[in-house]
Design an enzyme around this catalytic site. Structure first.
Site, PDB file in Angstrom:
ATOM      1  N   GLU A 171      -3.723  -1.166  16.442  1.00 37.81           N
ATOM      2  CA  GLU A 171      -2.937  -0.319  15.894  1.00 37.81           C
ATOM      3  C   GLU A 171      -2.618  -0.872  14.494  1.00 37.81           C
ATOM      4  O   GLU A 171      -1.646  -1.554  14.273  1.00 37.81           O
ATOM      5  CB  GLU A 171      -1.538   0.066  16.700  1.00 37.81           C
ATOM      6  CG  GLU A 171      -1.788   0.725  18.048  1.00 37.81           C
ATOM      7  CD  GLU A 171      -2.348   2.393  17.853  1.00 37.81           C
ATOM      8  OE1 GLU A 171      -2.015   2.961  16.633  1.00 37.81           O
ATOM      9  OE2 GLU A 171      -2.573   2.913  19.284  1.00 37.81           O
ATOM     10  N   CYS A 212       3.734   3.236   9.420  1.00 39.35           N
ATOM     11  CA  CYS A 212       2.254   3.287   9.528  1.00 39.35           C
ATOM     12  C   CYS A 212       1.818   4.448   9.134  1.00 39.35           C
ATOM     13  O   CYS A 212       0.770   4.899   8.708  1.00 39.35           O
ATOM     14  CB  CYS A 212       1.615   2.715  10.740  1.00 39.35           C
ATOM     15  SG  CYS A 212       2.455   3.629  12.309  1.00 39.35           S
TER      16      CYS A 212
END
Ligand code: NAD
Length: 503
Positions: A256, A290
């Site tokens: 990720e 993110c």
């Protein structure tokens, strides 16, 4: 603003009934830059021992029926509900995100607990049609082993929970290497998990462990042969180092990594809605998600209505102590982050951008706290700086004329995490969602790119790493699949009709 983060941290640890740790690795609050505690860095030998202990725990835990494993996660969810306020506060104190977001992060942990408890009765496999008479074919899913979790500073507790709660119901043990910038929240989470373990009664020891430290402690986890799955959340730079090392030993990774998220605002967009979504997605968490919105493509028909309004909002957005009500933007995590932001703004100017904001605020408070006015940068088009993830509140705004052109520019980014379109034109919305549309793992319509719910699989493509965690069928990554063929006939027919003569 006068603030005593160290005293605040001590009082939160007392509220949580947890002994404050100590050691060589300091944790500093970005709110005032002061040291709020310390932990002990794990050596490579410590990491090795933790993984070995976790492996022993896994050998026992894998045979506990999944719904019983779910009971442990349910109890953990109860503990989190009891301590949401204090833990959410600690998250804000250590990361600098606003209190609403700190509490939201703990809520996300609670949500994934609930999800995982349900999942503990749904770890199903398929029954598959077989070509052979008197045979049955099926899939079974088994626990995988030790799951190593490496997490980033910006979601210091939720990312662990997304991984760990699924891993526990799947029958795995977890060793967690949190960010060296947020070690105290990890200490608190581990202590709360142990409280759930005590209520549960008969869980194996060392099912969940924390190893503290920076890159070196992470590498020891990455290289350990008994870490069956390494789930790593952080920058693409980190992923580039981690992925080949794990592949070298044929381990599994769940990556990720960085995002560079875009939004298209089309001519029919509800601009009031878009304004609100853009603001939270671009400046929330001080641009340190993110999924933060970094690239905005605005159609020429609405550009002159939307962009001046955004400039106004950017100029007046409340920047300050994230624990005070009314603040929307807290501090950056540290000096490095501030410097990276200034460097990116310099590059944006060089590449033809018009910069508003980005200056340091509240500098008189402390040398060690970095507050900034979020920056909005009008760019003549997409340039190298807009294709780079700078982990700070910078929104690049670009004008477009045709949707195809906007989608192509959007997909030019090397990262592929989150995206959205604001439009009331169903053709445009469906095009953006289609195979020829956004190439991201998260594609939204009329909401921003950030703030995912736990029910969906979370993750992205290209340099974001391709991993999926949290909801949907992400659980499969934490298990191994066995294909079983059972012959209940008196013959031995071979697949593909192959015949052979026995000697
Ligand atoms: P980072 O890459 O600096 O650090 C992340 C973690 O990796 C830390 O725990 C660090 O100690 C560890 N690490 C670094 N190098 C390592 C190595 N070689 N081997 C093993 N471990 C190593 O990232 P950060 O600054 O903490 O977080 C910001 C980044 O994380 C941004 O790029 C952001 O987009 C990304 N992020 C992605 C997601 C996602 O779900 N895609 C979520 C949160 C953050």
């Amino acid at each position: 603003m006068t603030f005593h983060s160290a005293a605040e941290a001590a009082s939160l640890f007392a509220r949580l009934r947890i002994d404050a740790p100590g050691g060589d690795l300091d944790s500093c609050s970005p709110i005032d830059g002061a040291r709020i505690g310390s932990v002990r860095t794990a050596s490579a030998a410590d990491v090795d021992a933790a993984v070995e202990r976790a492996h022993v725990a896994y050998l026992a835990w894998r045979s506990v029926p999944p719904p019983r494993r779910g009971e442990l996660v349910r109890l953990f969810g109860v503990v989190l509900r009891e301590e949401k306020e204090a833990l959410g506060h600690l998250v804000s104190l250590e990361t600098g995100k606003i209190l609403q977001e700190g509490l939201g992060e703990v809520q996300e942990m609670i949500d994934i607990c609930d999800f995982a408890v349900g999942l503990s009765r749904q770890l199903y496999g398929l029954t598959i049609a077989t070509e052979r008479p008197g045979h049955r074919m099926m899939e079974t899913w088994h626990p995988l082993g030790v799951v190593g979790v490496i997490s980033a500073f910006n979601f210091p507790v939720a990312v662990w929970a997304w991984n760990a709660c699924l891993a526990f119901v799947c029958g795995d043990a977890v060793v967690w290497k949190p960010s060296e910038k947020t070690p105290l929240t990890a200490v608190a989470v581990q202590a709360l998990f142990e409280r759930a373990v005590a209520r549960f009664g008969d869980a194996p020891a060392d099912l969940s462990q924390v190893v503290q430290g920076g890159r070196e402690s992470g590498v020891a986890l990455v290289d350990h042969a008994k870490v069956a799955l390494l789930s790593a959340t952080g920058s693409t730079r980190m992923g580039r180092e981690v992925a080949p090392r794990v592949a070298e030993r044929f381990g599994r990774t769940l990556l990720e990594l960085g995002g560079n998220n875009g939004m298209v605002v089309a001519p029919t967009a509800d601009l009031a809605l878009a304004e609100r979504a853009i603001t939270f997605a671009a400046v929330g968490t001080a641009g340190q998600r993110c999924t933060t919105l970094r690239r905005l493509f605005v159609h020429g028909d609405v550009y002159d209505r939307l962009v001046p309004r955004l400039r106004q909002i950017w100029a007046s957005v409340a920047v300050g102590n994230p624990l005070e009500e009314g603040t929307l933007v807290g501090p950056l995590i540290d000096r490095g982050s501030f410097e990276a932001m200034q460097a990116a703004l310099g590059r944006a100017r060089d590449e033809g951008g018009t910069v508003q904001g980005g200056e340091r605020l509240h500098a008189e408070l402390s040398d060690g706290a970095y507050y900034v006015r979020p920056a909005i940068v009008e760019m003549p088009g997409q340039t190298p700086v807009t294709l780079t993830e700078t982990f700070a509140p910078i929104l690049y705004v670009m004008r477009y004329a045709a949707l195809d052109e906007a989608i192509a520019a959007h997909n030019d980014a090397p990262q592929g995490l989150a995206s959205s379109i604001f439009t009331n034109d169903i053709r445009e919305a469906e095009t953006f969602l289609s195979a020829a549309g956004s190439d991201c793992g998260i594609v939204n319509v009329n909401i921003g790119p950030s703030g995912a719910e736990i029910g969906g699989a979370f993750g992205g493509e290209k340099e974001t790493g391709g991993g999926r965690e949290s909801g949907s069928d992400a659980w499969r990554t934490y298990m191994r699949r066995a294909t079983n063929t059972i012959n209940y006939s008196r013959d031995l027919p071979l697949a593909q009709g192959i015949n052979f003569n026995m000697p």
